[in-house]
Scaffold this motif. Structure first.
Motif, PDB file in Angstrom:
ATOM      1  N   UNK A  72      34.324   8.993  -6.788  1.00 48.57           N
ATOM      2  CA  UNK A  72      33.766   9.525  -8.027  1.00 48.57           C
ATOM      3  C   UNK A  72      34.530  10.754  -8.493  1.00 48.57           C
ATOM      4  N   UNK A  73      34.968  11.582  -7.531  1.00 47.33           N
ATOM      5  CA  UNK A  73      35.794  12.730  -7.893  1.00 47.33           C
ATOM      6  C   UNK A  73      37.098  12.279  -8.522  1.00 47.33           C
ATOM      7  N   UNK A  74      37.728  11.270  -7.902  1.00 51.67           N
ATOM      8  CA  UNK A  74      38.964  10.740  -8.456  1.00 51.67           C
ATOM      9  C   UNK A  74      38.766  10.164  -9.840  1.00 51.67           C
ATOM     10  N   UNK A  75      37.641   9.471 -10.043  1.00 50.13           N
ATOM     11  CA  UNK A  75      37.315   8.919 -11.356  1.00 50.13           C
ATOM     12  C   UNK A  75      37.152  10.031 -12.385  1.00 50.13           C
ATOM     13  N   UNK A  76      36.500  11.108 -11.983  1.00 46.58           N
ATOM     14  CA  UNK A  76      36.298  12.259 -12.882  1.00 46.58           C
ATOM     15  C   UNK A  76      37.639  12.886 -13.256  1.00 46.58           C
ATOM     16  N   UNK A  77      38.502  13.128 -12.263  1.00 50.05           N
ATOM     17  CA  UNK A  77      39.801  13.742 -12.543  1.00 50.05           C
ATOM     18  C   UNK A  77      40.644  12.848 -13.441  1.00 50.05           C
ATOM     19  N   UNK A  78      40.616  11.540 -13.191  1.00 46.47           N
ATOM     20  CA  UNK A  78      41.377  10.613 -14.034  1.00 46.47           C
ATOM     21  C   UNK A  78      40.875  10.652 -15.475  1.00 46.47           C
ATOM     22  N   UNK A  79      39.565  10.714 -15.636  1.00 41.49           N
ATOM     23  CA  UNK A  79      38.973  10.752 -16.980  1.00 41.49           C
ATOM     24  C   UNK A  79      39.377  12.035 -17.699  1.00 41.49           C
ATOM     25  N   UNK A  80      39.298  13.164 -17.014  1.00 38.67           N
ATOM     26  CA  UNK A  80      39.656  14.445 -17.630  1.00 38.67           C
ATOM     27  C   UNK A  80      41.130  14.451 -18.022  1.00 38.67           C
ATOM     28  N   UNK A  81      41.998  14.008 -17.103  1.00 36.23           N
ATOM     29  CA  UNK A  81      43.432  13.967 -17.398  1.00 36.23           C
ATOM     30  C   UNK A  81      43.713  13.064 -18.587  1.00 36.23           C
ATOM     31  N   UNK A  82      43.114  11.873 -18.603  1.00 31.95           N
ATOM     32  CA  UNK A  82      43.367  10.910 -19.678  1.00 31.95           C
ATOM     33  C   UNK A  82      42.893  11.430 -21.025  1.00 31.95           C
ATOM     34  N   UNK A  83      41.755  12.124 -21.041  1.00 31.09           N
ATOM     35  CA  UNK A  83      41.244  12.684 -22.302  1.00 31.09           C
ATOM     36  C   UNK A  83      42.218  13.711 -22.870  1.00 31.09           C
ATOM     37  N   UNK A  84      42.665  14.640 -22.019  1.00 29.33           N
ATOM     38  CA  UNK A  84      43.585  15.683 -22.494  1.00 29.33           C
ATOM     39  C   UNK A  84      44.931  15.093 -22.904  1.00 29.33           C
ATOM     40  N   UNK A  85      45.437  14.152 -22.117  1.00 31.90           N
ATOM     41  CA  UNK A  85      46.713  13.525 -22.457  1.00 31.90           C
ATOM     42  C   UNK A  85      46.605  12.769 -23.778  1.00 31.90           C
ATOM     43  N   UNK A  86      45.505  12.049 -23.971  1.00 31.57           N
ATOM     44  CA  UNK A  86      45.327  11.287 -25.209  1.00 31.57           C
ATOM     45  C   UNK A  86      45.258  12.211 -26.421  1.00 31.57           C
ATOM     46  N   UNK A  87      44.483  13.301 -26.311  1.00 31.60           N
ATOM     47  CA  UNK A  87      44.359  14.227 -27.442  1.00 31.60           C
ATOM     48  C   UNK A  87      45.691  14.894 -27.770  1.00 31.60           C
ATOM     49  N   UNK A  88      46.383  15.390 -26.743  1.00 26.21           N
ATOM     50  CA  UNK A  88      47.668  16.038 -26.980  1.00 26.21           C
ATOM     51  C   UNK A  88      48.694  15.051 -27.523  1.00 26.21           C
ATOM     52  N   UNK A  89      48.694  13.834 -26.990  1.00 25.57           N
ATOM     53  CA  UNK A  89      49.676  12.838 -27.417  1.00 25.57           C
ATOM     54  C   UNK A  89      49.460  12.417 -28.862  1.00 25.57           C
ATOM     55  N   UNK A  90      48.204  12.266 -29.274  1.00 31.10           N
ATOM     56  CA  UNK A  90      47.924  11.895 -30.662  1.00 31.10           C
ATOM     57  C   UNK A  90      48.288  13.036 -31.610  1.00 31.10           C
ATOM     58  N   UNK A 214      43.540   6.427 -33.828  1.00 29.87           N
ATOM     59  CA  UNK A 214      42.513   6.013 -32.863  1.00 29.87           C
ATOM     60  C   UNK A 214      43.082   4.989 -31.888  1.00 29.87           C
ATOM     61  N   UNK A 215      43.805   4.000 -32.425  1.00 25.28           N
ATOM     62  CA  UNK A 215      44.404   2.985 -31.555  1.00 25.28           C
ATOM     63  C   UNK A 215      45.413   3.608 -30.601  1.00 25.28           C
ATOM     64  N   UNK A 216      46.222   4.537 -31.095  1.00 25.54           N
ATOM     65  CA  UNK A 216      47.198   5.210 -30.236  1.00 25.54           C
ATOM     66  C   UNK A 216      46.495   6.035 -29.173  1.00 25.54           C
ATOM     67  N   UNK A 217      45.370   6.663 -29.532  1.00 25.89           N
ATOM     68  CA  UNK A 217      44.612   7.434 -28.556  1.00 25.89           C
ATOM     69  C   UNK A 217      44.050   6.561 -27.451  1.00 25.89           C
ATOM     70  N   UNK A 218      43.570   5.370 -27.813  1.00 26.04           N
ATOM     71  CA  UNK A 218      43.044   4.443 -26.801  1.00 26.04           C
ATOM     72  C   UNK A 218      44.155   3.986 -25.862  1.00 26.04           C
ATOM     73  N   UNK A 219      45.306   3.648 -26.426  1.00 28.21           N
ATOM     74  CA  UNK A 219      46.438   3.225 -25.600  1.00 28.21           C
ATOM     75  C   UNK A 219      46.878   4.361 -24.675  1.00 28.21           C
ATOM     76  N   UNK A 220      46.947   5.583 -25.224  1.00 32.72           N
ATOM     77  CA  UNK A 220      47.342   6.741 -24.420  1.00 32.72           C
ATOM     78  C   UNK A 220      46.351   6.972 -23.278  1.00 32.72           C
ATOM     79  N   UNK A 221      45.065   6.819 -23.568  1.00 26.99           N
ATOM     80  CA  UNK A 221      44.038   6.993 -22.537  1.00 26.99           C
ATOM     81  C   UNK A 221      44.222   5.975 -21.415  1.00 26.99           C
ATOM     82  N   UNK A 222      44.432   4.711 -21.776  1.00 23.80           N
ATOM     83  CA  UNK A 222      44.584   3.655 -20.771  1.00 23.80           C
ATOM     84  C   UNK A 222      45.849   3.852 -19.934  1.00 23.80           C
ATOM     85  N   UNK A 223      46.953   4.185 -20.593  1.00 27.96           N
ATOM     86  CA  UNK A 223      48.205   4.385 -19.861  1.00 27.96           C
ATOM     87  C   UNK A 223      48.086   5.572 -18.915  1.00 27.96           C
TER      88      UNK A 223
END
Length: 286
Positions: A72-90, A214-223
């Motif tokens: 669950x900790x790993x899931x949380x860290x992955x979610x936080x990282x993906x959110x920040x990466x997606x926002x910055x990337x968009x 939005x589509x780019x943000x979703x792709x960035x989040x998944x990657x």
């Protein structure tokens, strides 16, 4: 009629190839998901019965993923990282789109190619390069000026910067493709009506780009969420889910709880992918 008879073996072979190809793609995913529900301590045949213990059990030896603190900790860290990466990337991808579509400056083609280069660099090489550069810079600043730059040490921030370095290229290309289809006369009409540049950007241009963003943000989040190669070299003590699963696999071996995590990730990724496709379809219809 003769031509049809001659071509029928070829068509049959082609159809068999297509079926075999999709079976090859789907079989590992189906088996991984199926073993998440197998009432056995090992993800292997024979089938011992249906169970949800690998998701919800709170006791050993069948500790479910939703009660596994480390997963669950790993899931949380992955979610936080993906959110920040997606926002910055968009954000940066949008500015890059305006820069390369509407900007005129010396070396424009060179810088465009430079922006695309991270996509063709292996993730291992990219991770090592970023780690060496960040560590050397941090060591130099510490030795020369007695200044500790903690964000350049392995950890969540460095993982975000590392993933951002190549995921931004993806978002830039997606948003650039959308901006190239924009009808500039819409902005000219708004300017003629007395709208300011900021208002035109907010009410005309960005709404047109919103589906692509939005589509780019979703792709960035998944990657970002599934990235392993680059993340492996930049991670610190706060390991995201991919690194946590790799560590568990290396130490304990394959267990059904990892199949349960994989099943949840497959479902979540599939839903986000469908959402991205729906947004892209709406985008093309406009």
């Amino acid at each position: 009629m003769l031509a049809q008879k001659k071509s029928s073996p070829f068509l049959m072979g082609y159809r068999l190839y297509v079926v075999a190809f999709f079976i090859f793609l789907a079989a590992p995913l189906i088996s991984a998901g199926a073993f998440a529900f197998n009432d056995s301590l090992f993800p292997a045949l024979p089938w011992q019965g249906f169970t949800l213990d690998w998701f919800f059990s709170d006791t050993e030896p069948k500790l479910g993923m939703f009660h596994d603190r480390r997963l669950l900790q790993g899931l949380y860290y992955s979610f936080v990282i993906a959110i920040f990466v997606a926002m910055l990337s968009v954000l940066v991808g949008t500015t890059n789109a305006f820069l390369f579509v509407r900007g005129e400056f010396p070396g424009k083609n060179f810088f465009y190619i430079l922006m695309v280069v991270p996509l063709v660099i292996p993730g291992v090489i990219l991770g090592i390069s970023i780690l060496v550069l960040a560590s050397d810079t941090a060591n130099y600043m510490e030795n020369r000026f007695d200044l500790e730059l903690e964000f350049l040490r392995p950890g969540l921030l460095l993982v975000v910067f590392g993933q951002f370095s190549f995921i931004t290229t993806i978002t830039s290309l997606v948003i650039t493709a959308r901006l190239k289809k924009f009808d500039a006369t819409m902005e000219e009409a708004a300017f003629n009506l007395g709208a300011s540049r900021v208002r035109v950007l907010r009410t005309v241009t960005l709404p047109f780009l919103r589906p692509a963003m939005i589509a780019a943000g979703i792709v960035a989040f998944l990657v970002s969420f599934e990235n392993f190669n680059t993340t492996l070299f930049l991670v610190g003590s706060e390991a995201p889910l991919t690194i946590t699963m790799y560590d568990r696999m290396a130490k304990v071996g394959s267990t059904p709880v990892l199949n349960a995590v994989s099943f949840v990730l497959m479902v979540g990724s599939g839903l986000l992918a469908l959402l991205s496709i729906a947004i892209q379809r709406d985008k093309t219809s406009q």
